[in-house]
Every structure is written in C-alpha cells, then in structure tokens.
Design an enzyme around this catalytic site. Structure first.
Site, PDB file in Angstrom:
ATOM      1  N   PRO A 125     119.589  59.412   6.817  1.00 52.74           N
ATOM      2  CA  PRO A 125     120.318  59.213   5.567  1.00 52.74           C
ATOM      3  C   PRO A 125     119.751  60.138   4.486  1.00 52.74           C
ATOM      4  CG  PRO A 125     118.822  57.372   5.988  1.00 52.74           C
ATOM      5  CD  PRO A 125     118.698  58.285   7.156  1.00 52.74           C
ATOM      6  N   HIS A 179     125.125  59.227  -0.187  1.00 53.38           N
ATOM      7  CA  HIS A 179     125.978  59.886   0.810  1.00 53.38           C
ATOM      8  C   HIS A 179     126.162  58.849   1.914  1.00 53.38           C
ATOM      9  CE1 HIS A 179     127.592  62.592   3.766  1.00 53.38           C
ATOM     10  NE2 HIS A 179     126.548  62.436   4.553  1.00 53.38           N
TER      11      HIS A 179
HETATM   12  P1  NAD Z   1     121.507  67.486  16.576  1.00 56.21           P
HETATM   13  O1  NAD Z   1     120.970  66.409  17.446  1.00 56.21           O
HETATM   14  O2  NAD Z   1     122.559  68.406  17.116  1.00 56.21           O
HETATM   15  O3  NAD Z   1     120.310  68.414  16.060  1.00 56.21           O
HETATM   16  C1  NAD Z   1     119.059  67.916  15.667  1.00 56.21           C
HETATM   17  C2  NAD Z   1     118.048  68.984  15.984  1.00 56.21           C
HETATM   18  O4  NAD Z   1     116.789  68.541  15.444  1.00 56.21           O
HETATM   19  C3  NAD Z   1     117.847  69.226  17.478  1.00 56.21           C
HETATM   20  O5  NAD Z   1     117.977  70.598  17.782  1.00 56.21           O
HETATM   21  C4  NAD Z   1     116.427  68.721  17.731  1.00 56.21           C
HETATM   22  O6  NAD Z   1     115.763  69.408  18.770  1.00 56.21           O
HETATM   23  C5  NAD Z   1     115.794  68.970  16.370  1.00 56.21           C
HETATM   24  N1  NAD Z   1     114.563  68.186  16.163  1.00 56.21           N
HETATM   25  C6  NAD Z   1     114.335  66.867  16.438  1.00 56.21           C
HETATM   26  N2  NAD Z   1     113.087  66.537  16.135  1.00 56.21           N
HETATM   27  C7  NAD Z   1     112.497  67.649  15.624  1.00 56.21           C
HETATM   28  C8  NAD Z   1     111.192  67.944  15.133  1.00 56.21           C
HETATM   29  N3  NAD Z   1     110.244  66.998  15.084  1.00 56.21           N
HETATM   30  N4  NAD Z   1     110.927  69.204  14.715  1.00 56.21           N
HETATM   31  C9  NAD Z   1     111.883  70.158  14.760  1.00 56.21           C
HETATM   32  N5  NAD Z   1     113.129  69.945  15.225  1.00 56.21           N
HETATM   33  C10 NAD Z   1     113.427  68.702  15.655  1.00 56.21           C
HETATM   34  O7  NAD Z   1     122.042  66.768  15.271  1.00 56.21           O
HETATM   35  P2  NAD Z   1     123.075  67.379  14.199  1.00 56.21           P
HETATM   36  O8  NAD Z   1     124.462  66.970  14.562  1.00 56.21           O
HETATM   37  O9  NAD Z   1     122.741  68.795  13.975  1.00 56.21           O
HETATM   38  O10 NAD Z   1     122.688  66.515  12.904  1.00 56.21           O
HETATM   39  C11 NAD Z   1     121.448  66.754  12.243  1.00 56.21           C
HETATM   40  C12 NAD Z   1     121.312  65.826  11.051  1.00 56.21           C
HETATM   41  O11 NAD Z   1     122.282  66.156  10.060  1.00 56.21           O
HETATM   42  C13 NAD Z   1     121.578  64.350  11.405  1.00 56.21           C
HETATM   43  O12 NAD Z   1     120.632  63.545  10.737  1.00 56.21           O
HETATM   44  C14 NAD Z   1     122.982  64.104  10.867  1.00 56.21           C
HETATM   45  O13 NAD Z   1     123.216  62.756  10.566  1.00 56.21           O
HETATM   46  C15 NAD Z   1     122.916  64.959   9.623  1.00 56.21           C
HETATM   47  N6  NAD Z   1     124.197  65.264   8.973  1.00 56.21           N
HETATM   48  C16 NAD Z   1     124.179  65.289   7.619  1.00 56.21           C
HETATM   49  C17 NAD Z   1     125.344  65.539   6.920  1.00 56.21           C
HETATM   50  C18 NAD Z   1     125.282  65.538   5.412  1.00 56.21           C
HETATM   51  O14 NAD Z   1     126.323  65.569   4.713  1.00 56.21           O
HETATM   52  N7  NAD Z   1     124.097  65.506   4.831  1.00 56.21           N
HETATM   53  C19 NAD Z   1     126.551  65.777   7.597  1.00 56.21           C
HETATM   54  C20 NAD Z   1     126.528  65.771   8.987  1.00 56.21           C
HETATM   55  C21 NAD Z   1     125.348  65.494   9.673  1.00 56.21           C
END
Ligand code: NAD
Length: 317
Positions: A125, A179
C-alpha cells in the site's frame, strides 16, 4: 565520479510495474542512466538486455544496465517498485509486514551506498510504504515521495474527458487521500478548463447529470480491481505516472501532482502520508496545496488519513 549534469535513475523491482516504468522512461528519454536492481538478478539482466536492444530506435541514447545497490550512490532518484504478492489466506497486515521486511532489505543498502537523492515509491500500500521509506531512510519528507493518487487522478481525468468530450489534460480534478478504497474525489474542486463541473451540469439542460459523477467515481475506485480481474495486474498507467513525476523532478517543473506526501498539519492531520496535490520540482516536494474542501469532503479526507494511520500502527516495527 559522477558528471553532475547526468541524470541517473535507479529502479528497484523489475516486475510488471518497474519494467512498464523503465520502458516508458526509455521512450520518453527522461534520463541519461538507468540501473535496474532486483533480488532476481537473472530477471534484471534479461530486462536490461531487452531494453538496450530498443536503444537504436529510441529518441536519444541512454546507459542502461543491471546493477547492485552500490550503483545507487550517484543516482538522482531511486524508484521502488519491489514487493511481494499476497499469499492465499494472507491478511493485508501480514502482507504489509512482509513488504516492510522487503523495504528493510532495500533502503538500508541504498542508504549505505551514499545515495542522497529522492525516493519515489510505487509499491502498495503505497502511502504506508512511503512512510516506511521515510522512517528507514531518515531523509527529509520532501525527498521521500509516493506515487499516491497520481494514477487515480489520471483515471478520473480520462473518464471525465470522455464524458465531457474534452482532452483529459484540460480537466482539473483530483483524487486525494489513500491510494485505495477510502480515496475521495472533491467534486467541489473539479473543473473543465476554467468552469466548475457543478456549474456545467447545472446549466446543461439535462445533457450532463450529477448521478453520472457518482458512476464515474465508482469507476475510478473500481478500476484497479476490474483490470486485475481481466489481466491479473495493472502496470502501464502507473509506469507512465512514475515517468511524469520523474520528469517534474528533473525538469524542476513545479508541477501540481497528486503524489503521496507527509502531512504536517494540513486539515489538522500530522504524521501520515496521503495523496494530495503537491508542487514537485528538483528538490522533491516543494509545497502542498491545501484545497478549499467542503465540510463532507474534508471529513472524508480526514477519515482516509485516520485509516492509513491506524493501518501503519499495526506494523511490527
Ligand atoms: P511483480 O511481482 O511483477 O514485481 C515485483 C518485483 O519485486 C519482482 O521482480 C521481485 O523479484 C522484486 N522483489 C521482491 N523482493 C525484492 C527485494 N527484496 N529486493 C529487490 N527486488 C525485490 O509486481 P508488480 O506487478 O510489478 O507490482 C509491484 C508493486 O507495485 C506491487 O506492490 C503493486 O501492488 C504495486 N502497484 C502500485 C500501483 C500504484 O498506483 N502505486 C499500481 C499498480 C501496482
């Protein structure tokens, strides 16, 4: 030693959101250097190869490489899109605690690298993860920004543009607060060009209706869920929203964007990160715009902030 004129972005998290941001950044040519960092080094390497193969078609050259946290030392902006996904049966708070651990493993080495720029957080979040970034980094709050309700505001402007048949860039309306589910649209502050939306509806002889605004607000808050049901995740919109924020920083634009900012007394709220229009420039958050909210809008905004505060208090710091 870094050439101080070079604009460098470090991206942590090369998943769907991170790479949509990186791809949009490459196409916009907003920086000179982009380093991709992920716990999954093989993925980060593959992504950097793939982006580099697009360089001959890009509008400008860029140095793109997969790297380590030490590569953040001379970055101007560290964008965090890393996170873990909700497991079956896992509560929001359990997920939050796991993402808190992920952020500890990221922020500490970024700070140890000597990084002294601006953090931009997208991981959800997002309001709470941005507050966590502030606490773990010890940075000034002006240098720690969340993507906040920039995407929700874009969704609102797109829908209103479609409804009033006008370029969404001429819609001046904001989504503020969390958000997430408790976010709100202060309709009293919504304009099409220089005209209040309320006045446009009033004088439209029934062409536009107040109840349609209710449906539009439902579509804004329900958009993420609808996209997730259809394709499992949302990423292009947020990728472009992040590029918009990066452009405002590098260009010292003083643009009003609904990022997640630390409130320090606005609307009587303190110690909470929430989405509000803020002036973004080379120094990060340069000002927070206080809207002239109606009483019900103000109450809804404060409730949204209280929800964020109570949720953050449940983290096992
Ligand atoms: P995803 O699972 O495709 O990507 C996450 C990445 O983080 C992966 O590549 C993973 O290997 C990496 N990761 C995990 N732990 C890590 C660590 N300790 N160090 C470095 N890298 C690490 O997920 P996504 O679809 O890309 O979503 C990512 C985030 O963005 C989620 O939290 C999602 O809810 C958020 N998001 C936010 C918005 C917004 O408006 N702010 C919109 C959509 C998604």
């Amino acid at each position: 030693m870094k050439n101080s004129d070079l604009k460098k972005v470090a991206l942590v998290g090369t998943g769907f959101v991170g790479m949509s941001f990186a791809y949009a950044l490459l196409n916009s040519g907003e920086c000179d250097q982009l380093v991709l960092i992920d716990i999954n080094k093989v993925k980060a390497h593959g992504e950097s190869m793939d982006l580099n193969h697009g360089l001959p078609f890009a509008k400008r050259n860029m140095l793109i490489f997969d790297g380590e946290f030490c590569d953040c030392c001379d970055a101007d902006i560290v964008v965090i899109c890393a996170g873990v996904n909700q497991k079956e049966g896992e509560s929001r708070i359990e997920l939050l605690n796991r993402n808190y651990e992920v952020f500890k493993s990221i922020i500490d080495p970024v700070i140890k690298s000597g990084f002294n720029g601006i953090f931009l957080v997208a991981t959800n979040p997002v309001d709470i993860m941005t507050k966590i970034t502030l606490e773990l980094s010890g940075f000034e709050s002006s240098k720690v920004i969340g993507s906040g309700t920039t995407l929700d505001t874009a969704r609102l402007r797109y829908l209103l543009g479609d409804y009033f048949k006008i370029d969404p860039r001429n819609i001046h309306a904001y989504v503020i607060g969390e958000h997430g589910d408790s976010e709100i649209i202060p309709w009293s502050q919504a304009y099409v060009t220089t005209k209040r939306i309320y006045d446009i509806i009033d004088s439209s002889n029934g062409k536009f209706k107040f109840e349609d605004l209710y449906n539009i607000s439902k579509n804004v808050t329900g958009a993420a869920q609808e996209i997730i049901s259809a394709k499992n995740a949302t990423y292009y919109g947020i990728g472009m929203a992040l590029v918009r924020i990066v452009r405002a920083i590098f260009g010292d634009e003083k643009s009003a964007l609904t990022v997640s900012v630390m409130l320090n007394g606005q609307y009587g709220v303190t110690d909470v990160y929430a989405g509000l229009p803020a002036i973004i420039g080379r120094n990060g958050v340069e000002d927070i715009i206080v809207l002239d909210l109606k009483e019900n809008e103000r109450t809804a905004f404060i409730n949204s902030c209280n929800f964020l505060k109570e949720t953050a208090e449940q983290i096992d710091f």
